[in-house]
Motif scaffolding. Sequence first.
Motif, PDB file in Angstrom:
ATOM      1  N   ARG A   1       1.811  -4.471  -7.923  1.00  0.00           N
ATOM      2  CA  ARG A   1       1.889  -3.080  -7.462  1.00  0.00           C
ATOM      3  C   ARG A   1       1.012  -2.135  -8.283  1.00  0.00           C
ATOM      4  N   ARG A   2      -0.129  -2.646  -8.747  1.00  0.00           N
ATOM      5  CA  ARG A   2      -1.132  -1.827  -9.426  1.00  0.00           C
ATOM      6  C   ARG A   2      -2.202  -1.456  -8.413  1.00  0.00           C
ATOM      7  N   PRO A   3      -2.723  -0.223  -8.452  1.00  0.00           N
ATOM      8  CA  PRO A   3      -3.776   0.176  -7.507  1.00  0.00           C
ATOM      9  C   PRO A   3      -5.043  -0.649  -7.705  1.00  0.00           C
TER      10      PRO A   3
ATOM     11  N   ILE B   1      -8.720   2.549  -3.313  1.00  0.00           N
ATOM     12  CA  ILE B   1      -8.229   3.831  -2.804  1.00  0.00           C
ATOM     13  C   ILE B   1      -9.212   4.354  -1.762  1.00  0.00           C
TER      14      ILE B   1
ATOM     15  N   THR C   1      -4.460  10.001   1.352  1.00  0.00           N
ATOM     16  CA  THR C   1      -4.896   8.968   0.429  1.00  0.00           C
ATOM     17  C   THR C   1      -4.164   7.673   0.740  1.00  0.00           C
TER      18      THR C   1
ATOM     19  N   TYR D   1       0.841  -1.197   0.000  1.00  0.00           N
ATOM     20  CA  TYR D   1       0.000   0.000   0.000  1.00  0.00           C
ATOM     21  C   TYR D   1       0.874   1.244   0.000  1.00  0.00           C
TER      22      TYR D   1
ATOM     23  N   LEU E   1      -2.410  -1.907  -3.175  1.00  0.00           N
ATOM     24  CA  LEU E   1      -1.827  -2.385  -4.419  1.00  0.00           C
ATOM     25  C   LEU E   1      -1.929  -3.903  -4.500  1.00  0.00           C
TER      26      LEU E   1
ATOM     27  N   THR F   1      -3.711   3.893  -0.762  1.00  0.00           N
ATOM     28  CA  THR F   1      -3.912   3.119  -1.978  1.00  0.00           C
ATOM     29  C   THR F   1      -3.435   1.693  -1.757  1.00  0.00           C
TER      30      THR F   1
END
Length: 153
Positions: free
Chosen positions: A109-111, A114, A101, A14, A105, A103
């Motif tokens: 490591r892609r969001p 959120i 914020t 994150y 992942l 986030t």
Amino acid sequence: MAVKRDNPYGSFNYLVTLGGQTGDGAPGTVVGGFSDVSGLGVDISYSEYRNGNELVNTARKVPNTHKLDDLVLKRGLVGSDDLFAWLKTVRDGVIEARPVTITLLDEARRPVAIWRIRNAQPKKWSGPTLGAKGGGEVAMEELHLVHEGIEYV
């Protein structure tokens, strides 16, 4: 943004960004990552209400106000006083609410999720517990934030 899948996401990847400006003028820059984030929660209060001519003998639950849990961020001491400086600014009477914020992942490591926290302000800072026993403990600091809202994007 959350992608449906059979297996739940891990809670270990994150990013946390704190809005506003730090002492060097960089927006949202915080030195060091956070090892723990907790307090993503909302508690809705309900009032009981019943008309005298209701057909059932139980009261209805009517939602009213809600309470937000304090957001708690923990990180190892990294030689930066940015969190304490923010607390000191507020302690000295300057309102410095910031957006936060968080986030989540996925493994690549892609969001995938959120959470946006509105108008966060420091409430409490705790420094490390120090001990001379020579253990393998890491010196940690902890920041508690109050805020005015949370959105799940």
